[in-house]
Design a protein around this motif. Structure first.
Motif, mmCIF file in Angstrom:
data_model
loop_
_atom_site.group_PDB
_atom_site.id
_atom_site.type_symbol
_atom_site.label_atom_id
_atom_site.label_comp_id
_atom_site.label_asym_id
_atom_site.label_seq_id
_atom_site.Cartn_x
_atom_site.Cartn_y
_atom_site.Cartn_z
ATOM 1 N N ALA A 168 0.834 -1.205 0.000
ATOM 2 C CA ALA A 168 0.000 0.000 0.000
ATOM 3 C C ALA A 168 0.865 1.251 0.000
ATOM 4 N N THR A 169 1.937 1.237 0.785
ATOM 5 C CA THR A 169 2.849 2.381 0.827
ATOM 6 C C THR A 169 3.513 2.600 -0.529
ATOM 7 N N LYS A 170 3.935 1.513 -1.143
ATOM 8 C CA LYS A 170 4.585 1.603 -2.447
ATOM 9 C C LYS A 170 3.617 2.125 -3.510
ATOM 10 N N ARG A 171 2.380 1.641 -3.471
ATOM 11 C CA ARG A 171 1.375 2.104 -4.441
ATOM 12 C C ARG A 171 1.081 3.586 -4.252
ATOM 13 N N ASP A 172 0.965 4.016 -3.001
ATOM 14 C CA ASP A 172 0.727 5.439 -2.735
ATOM 15 C C ASP A 172 1.871 6.290 -3.274
ATOM 16 N N GLY A 173 3.092 5.815 -3.094
ATOM 17 C CA GLY A 173 4.257 6.539 -3.615
ATOM 18 C C GLY A 173 4.200 6.675 -5.126
ATOM 19 N N PHE A 174 3.829 5.600 -5.817
ATOM 20 C CA PHE A 174 3.739 5.668 -7.273
ATOM 21 C C PHE A 174 2.587 6.571 -7.710
ATOM 22 N N ARG A 175 1.471 6.548 -6.986
ATOM 23 C CA ARG A 175 0.349 7.440 -7.324
ATOM 24 C C ARG A 175 0.770 8.907 -7.174
ATOM 25 N N GLN A 176 1.535 9.216 -6.137
ATOM 26 C CA GLN A 176 2.020 10.585 -5.949
ATOM 27 C C GLN A 176 2.978 10.989 -7.066
ATOM 28 N N LEU A 177 3.878 10.053 -7.435
ATOM 29 C CA LEU A 177 4.795 10.345 -8.550
ATOM 30 C C LEU A 177 4.022 10.594 -9.836
ATOM 31 N N ILE A 178 3.001 9.797 -10.081
ATOM 32 C CA ILE A 178 2.191 9.957 -11.296
ATOM 33 C C ILE A 178 1.517 11.326 -11.299
ATOM 34 N N GLU A 179 0.974 11.722 -10.167
ATOM 35 C CA GLU A 179 0.317 13.034 -10.088
ATOM 36 C C GLU A 179 1.318 14.172 -10.300
ATOM 37 N N LYS A 180 2.516 14.049 -9.725
ATOM 38 C CA LYS A 180 3.541 15.079 -9.918
ATOM 39 C C LYS A 180 3.952 15.187 -11.385
ATOM 40 N N VAL A 181 4.133 14.046 -12.026
ATOM 41 C CA VAL A 181 4.533 14.055 -13.439
ATOM 42 C C VAL A 181 3.413 14.652 -14.284
ATOM 43 N N LYS A 182 2.157 14.311 -13.987
ATOM 44 C CA LYS A 182 1.033 14.897 -14.731
ATOM 45 C C LYS A 182 0.991 16.419 -14.555
ATOM 46 N N THR A 183 1.262 16.869 -13.335
ATOM 47 C CA THR A 183 1.284 18.314 -13.070
ATOM 48 C C THR A 183 2.393 18.983 -13.872
ATOM 49 N N GLU A 184 3.572 18.371 -13.895
ATOM 50 C CA GLU A 184 4.692 18.941 -14.651
ATOM 51 C C GLU A 184 4.398 18.950 -16.152
ATOM 52 N N ILE A 185 3.768 17.906 -16.642
ATOM 53 C CA ILE A 185 3.405 17.864 -18.065
ATOM 54 C C ILE A 185 2.413 18.985 -18.374
ATOM 55 N N SER A 186 1.455 19.171 -17.479
ATOM 56 C CA SER A 186 0.464 20.237 -17.659
ATOM 57 C C SER A 186 1.143 21.609 -17.670
ATOM 58 N N LYS A 187 2.085 21.826 -16.749
ATOM 59 C CA LYS A 187 2.805 23.107 -16.705
ATOM 60 C C LYS A 187 3.600 23.332 -17.990
ATOM 61 N N LEU A 188 4.298 22.294 -18.446
ATOM 62 C CA LEU A 188 5.071 22.428 -19.685
ATOM 63 C C LEU A 188 4.164 22.704 -20.868
#
Length: 160
Positions: free
Chosen positions: A42-62
């Motif tokens: 569960a901890t590992k999945r949460d970490g990957f979900r956070q990374l995915i959200e951060k990358v999506k945010t960065e893609i949106s900003k770019l």
């Protein structure tokens, strides 16, 4: 295992190969459903979900930066911009996003890399071989004890 410090091998001896599939499923189920593994996963999945959200945010900003630059270049021609760097960064971020999504999708507590092999003739302890080795070991041990007791008895007689 040799290459993975977190991996291990399981070897079993069975009389009936038909139980190997259910045995493997039972072992995997037992390992996956421990409280420690559930929490860790569960901890590992949460970490990957956070990374995915951060990358999506960065893609949106770019993407918004790229659109802003494109709109500004149509109205003002007083500066030169190279937006290929933004495209390169967007491609790299999209690759990261796909990688993170794939890792999240296929994340399991236990992965069976090689299932139990089913031999035509099941490997089992050989009864005759075991009995013969047991008799030889028992005879040898008995002989050693008898010799020891005999020597000890002779020593006592000589002292008296």
């Amino acid at each position: 295992s040799e290459n993975n410090p977190n991996g291990f091998n399981v070897e079993v001896l069975v009389n009936n190969n038909a139980i190997l599939d259910s045995l493997q499923k039972g072992i995997v189920y037992g390992l996956e459903n421990s409280e420690y593994m559930k929490e860790r996963l569960a901890t590992k999945r949460d970490g990957f979900r956070q990374l995915i959200e951060k990358v999506k945010t960065e893609i949106s900003k770019l993407d918004s930066t790229k659109n802003s630059i494109s709109n500004n270049t149509q109205h003002a021609a007083s500066y030169i911009l190279d937006i290929s760097g933004i495209n390169t960064q967007m491609i790299a971020l999209n690759e990261k996003l796909l990688n993170y999504q794939e890792q999240l999708k296929f994340m399991n507590a236990v992965q069976v890399l090689h299932p139990f092999e089913k031999f035509h003739k099941p490997e089992k302890p050989k009864l005759i071989k075991s009995v013969a080795l047991g008799m030889i070991a028992g005879f040898a041990l008995g002989y050693i004890i008898a010799v020891f007791l005999s020597i000890q008895k002779k020593i006592r007689r000589r002292r008296n």
